[in-house]
Design an enzyme around this catalytic site. Structure first.
Site, PDB file in Angstrom:
ATOM      1  N   CYS A   1       0.840  -1.187   0.000  1.00  0.00           N
ATOM      2  CA  CYS A   1       0.000   0.000   0.000  1.00  0.00           C
ATOM      3  C   CYS A   1       0.879   1.243   0.000  1.00  0.00           C
ATOM      4  CB  CYS A   1      -0.894   0.007   1.235  1.00  0.00           C
ATOM      5  SG  CYS A   1      -1.770   1.551   1.525  1.00  0.00           S
ATOM      6  N   PRO A   2       0.719   2.188  -0.872  1.00  0.00           N
ATOM      7  CA  PRO A   2      -0.301   2.266  -1.930  1.00  0.00           C
ATOM      8  C   PRO A   2       0.211   1.788  -3.294  1.00  0.00           C
ATOM      9  CG  PRO A   2       0.719   4.406  -1.657  1.00  0.00           C
ATOM     10  CD  PRO A   2       1.524   3.422  -0.840  1.00  0.00           C
TER      11      PRO A   2
END
Lengths: 82, 138
Positions: free
Chosen positions: A20-21
């Site tokens: 993430c991300p």
């Protein structure tokens, strides 16, 4: 959710193992590079993607086709609408 | 109100810079205008090339430092600097250097990583942040 077999995927990006991300960023880049009406698939093993990817697609006003679970990852499929 | 997120990055440790860079990326991805104000140790961390050797971790969690660094390398987690660069690529992100810290540390804009947009004073930053929706001090 439609049947994955009935969808023609124009480009698939393997973002498994990216955090993430990362997978979302791959999706955004992929969408930018794709022609309008193109279908993009992103493979992600990040649990954050389940909410982040549909949220971005909605915000960016593209079409979310679906999240298809696989063994240990998910295939997120979207169509570029504009 | 503008759809703006303002981050005040005061800390220069990798754990906090990582958090700031991921927030900036998320904000940029979701279409927010992101403004980052670098001050004190946060600005020091943006000295040209400095991020490559920065291994500092928050004092309270110092004992986790080596494990965290190992994990980040093993799992190929992008560096906080890469995150900021990616954020700039996908959205509208501006990174400002605090003018007071620049004077204090004898820095010029050329001494900093090229992703630092400009030098600004605190008043300008606050004036812009007050119109935003999210303001975080890291």
């Amino acid at each position: 959710m439609p049947d994955l077999k009935e969808i023609t995927i124009d480009k698939e990006i393997d973002a498994r193992g990216s955090f993430c991300p990362g997978p979302l960023m791959e999706l955004i880049r992929g969408m930018k590079a794709l022609p309008v009406a193109g279908v993009l698939a992103v493979l992600s093993s990040d649990p954050g993607s389940a909410k982040d990817i549909p949220a971005w697609i909605q915000k960016a006003r593209h079409e979310f086709i679906g999240a298809f679970p696989e063994q240990g990852y998910t295939r997120f499929v979207a169509r570029k609408t504009h | 109100m503008e759809e703006r997120m303002s981050l005040i990055v005061f800390s220069g440790t990798v754990d906090k810079l990582m958090a700031a860079s991921i927030l900036a990326t998320g904000g940029a991805a979701m279409g927010l205008e992101v403004e980052v104000f670098l001050t004190t140790w946060g600005l020091e961390a943006f000295r040209k090339g400095g991020y490559k050797t920065n291994m500092k971790i928050s004092k309270d969690f110092e004992e986790y430092g080596p494990v965290m660094m190992e994990q980040m390398m093993a799992k190929k987690v992008p560096s906080w600097m890469e995150n900021f660069k990616n954020a700039m690529e996908v959205g509208e992100v501006k990174i400002y250097a605090c003018s007071m810290t620049m004077e204090l540390f004898d820095m010029k804009l050329v001494d900093l990583e090229p992703i630092v947009t400009d030098v600004t004073g605190v008043a300008t930053f606050v004036e812009r942040a007050k119109e935003g929706r999210i303001t975080l001090f890291i």
